[in-house]
Every structure is written in structure tokens, then in C-alpha cells.
Design a protein around this motif. Structure first.
Motif, mmCIF file in Angstrom:
data_model
loop_
_atom_site.group_PDB
_atom_site.id
_atom_site.type_symbol
_atom_site.label_atom_id
_atom_site.label_comp_id
_atom_site.label_asym_id
_atom_site.label_seq_id
_atom_site.Cartn_x
_atom_site.Cartn_y
_atom_site.Cartn_z
ATOM 1 N N GLY A 104 24.093 41.265 -39.418
ATOM 2 C CA GLY A 104 22.790 41.864 -39.196
ATOM 3 C C GLY A 104 22.180 42.392 -40.485
ATOM 4 O O GLY A 104 22.629 42.096 -41.591
ATOM 5 N N ILE A 105 21.142 43.194 -40.325
ATOM 6 C CA ILE A 105 20.388 43.745 -41.448
ATOM 7 C C ILE A 105 20.348 45.265 -41.330
ATOM 8 O O ILE A 105 20.065 45.809 -40.261
ATOM 9 C CB ILE A 105 18.945 43.190 -41.469
ATOM 10 N N ALA B 236 19.663 39.963 -37.489
ATOM 11 C CA ALA B 236 18.910 39.196 -38.477
ATOM 12 C C ALA B 236 17.990 38.211 -37.759
ATOM 13 O O ALA B 236 18.381 37.616 -36.749
ATOM 14 C CB ALA B 236 19.871 38.450 -39.391
#
Length: 200
Positions: A113-114, A175
Motif C-alpha cells: 500500500g501507500i 495503492a
């Protein structure tokens, strides 16, 4: 927290013209206030003050015109050249509690993910002479959906949280994938094709 000693000179002339004159001498106009005392108008050495202000919540020991401890509470800079135009200083005493904003820094890497960091600083209460330089958040291995609130922060001993504990500091978001973007592109092409057919 270490103290930075800066020699202060009294300032008896006011207004824009007087301020410009002080700056031409590589000094900065300043006002010291707090504890119900009358504000003291000072002139401080520009280079030394600039170096001191690189440290967040730096504790300044004034000597000369004012022999006091102070925290910078308002810093005015030239919007184009960046030099210091004026500084407001808050008078503090040893053992006194003050409310300040300290930096929030992250260490490590998320697993997937981010990382979305919403706050880069957090309000805390601390003794004036023991203000922490900041607080770290270890994000190593965090996965999508993980959240860190203000209440989750591990503050140094003697420091208490002022911000609401539920305040979101950071979270790990999914993401973006290429599929939605591709679908949008196909839809746009189809719309262009329909428009072209209608024109014919």
C-alpha cells in the motif's frame, strides 16, 4: 533540550524605518512577552538567531538587555528572500509547563500500500526546559488498513498529549491499480468514437 545563548540589545526605535535599519545591521527586531510582564522590545543577532531557529521549539537563553529563557512563538520571514523580519519570544521559567507542536517523523517501510501521513506535527504539553525534539512512528511492515492515531504515539516521559487521542496521524491506503485507469481510458475512447459518428 540544550539552550542556545543569544545576546540581546534593547530596541528603542519602532516603525518600518527603524526595523529596516536594524536588519541592515544584520540584526532582527524581536518582542519578548509573557507572565503578565510588559513586552520587551529587543534586537537580536540575525545569523545566530537563524541557526537557533533551525531546531524546533529551541530554548533561547537571552543575555544582555534581557536575562531570560524564551521560546520562539512567532517568526516572520521575507516571503521572497527568506530572511528573518521579526520574532516573537515567549518568556518561560524552569519547571513551567508549555504547550508546543513537535514534529512527527516516520521510520521504516510499509509492507504494502501507500503511506498517507496526515499530520507532520502534534500538540503536546511538556516542561519548558525538557521539550522533546519530536516523536517517531515505526511503520515497518504495516499493511493496508493500518492506522495510527495521536493516542498511539509513544511520547517521551514527562510529555502529555494535548491533541485529541482519536486524531488520525497516518494510515496505510491501498495503492491505485492500473485497471480503473485503463477502464477510464476505454470509456473516453468510446465517447470520442460516438461523438465522431454523430458528427458524420
Amino acid at each position: 533540550m540544550s539552550e542556545v545563548v543569544i545576546k540581546a540589545e534593547p530596541r528603542n526605535e519602532f516603525g518600518k524605518g527603524a526595523a529596516r535599519k536594524i536588519r541592515r545591521e544584520n540584526r532582527v527586531p524581536a518582542v519578548l512577552y509573557g507572565h503578565g510582564t510588559d513586552p520587551q522590545h529587543l534586537s537580536l543577532p540575525g545569523h545566530e538567531l537563524l541557526l537557533a531557529l533551525r531546531t524546533p521549539n529551541v530554548l533561547i537563553r537571552l543575555q544582555g538587555a534581557a536575562d531570560e529563557l524564551a521560546l520562539p512563538k512567532g517568526v516572520q520571514r521575507d516571503p521572497i528572500k527568506g530572511f528573518l523580519e521579526h520574532v516573537d519570544l515567549l518568556l518561560v521559567k524552569r519547571g513551567e509547563k508549555v504547550t508546543v507542536d513537535i514534529p512527527v517523523t516516520v521510520v521504516g517501510e510499509v509492507a504494502d500500500g501507500i503511506l498517507d501521513q496526515l499530520l507532520v506535527s502534534i500538540s503536546v504539553e511538556s516542561e519548558a526546559t525538557h521539550i522533546p525534539t519530536g516523536v517517531e512512528v515505526d511503520i515497518e511492515g504495516m499493511s493496508v488498513g493500518t492506522q495510527v492515531t495521536a493516542g498511539d504515539l509513544k511520547l517521551p516521559k514527562g510529555t502529555t498529549l494535548v491533541a485529541e487521542p482519536e486524531t488520525l496521524v497516518l494510515h496505510v491506503a491501498a495503492a491505485p491499480t492500473a485497471e480503473p485507469a485503463a477502464a477510464e481510458g476505454e470509456a473516453a475512447e468510446a465517447a470520442e468514437g460516438e461523438a465522431a459518428e454523430a458528427a458524420e
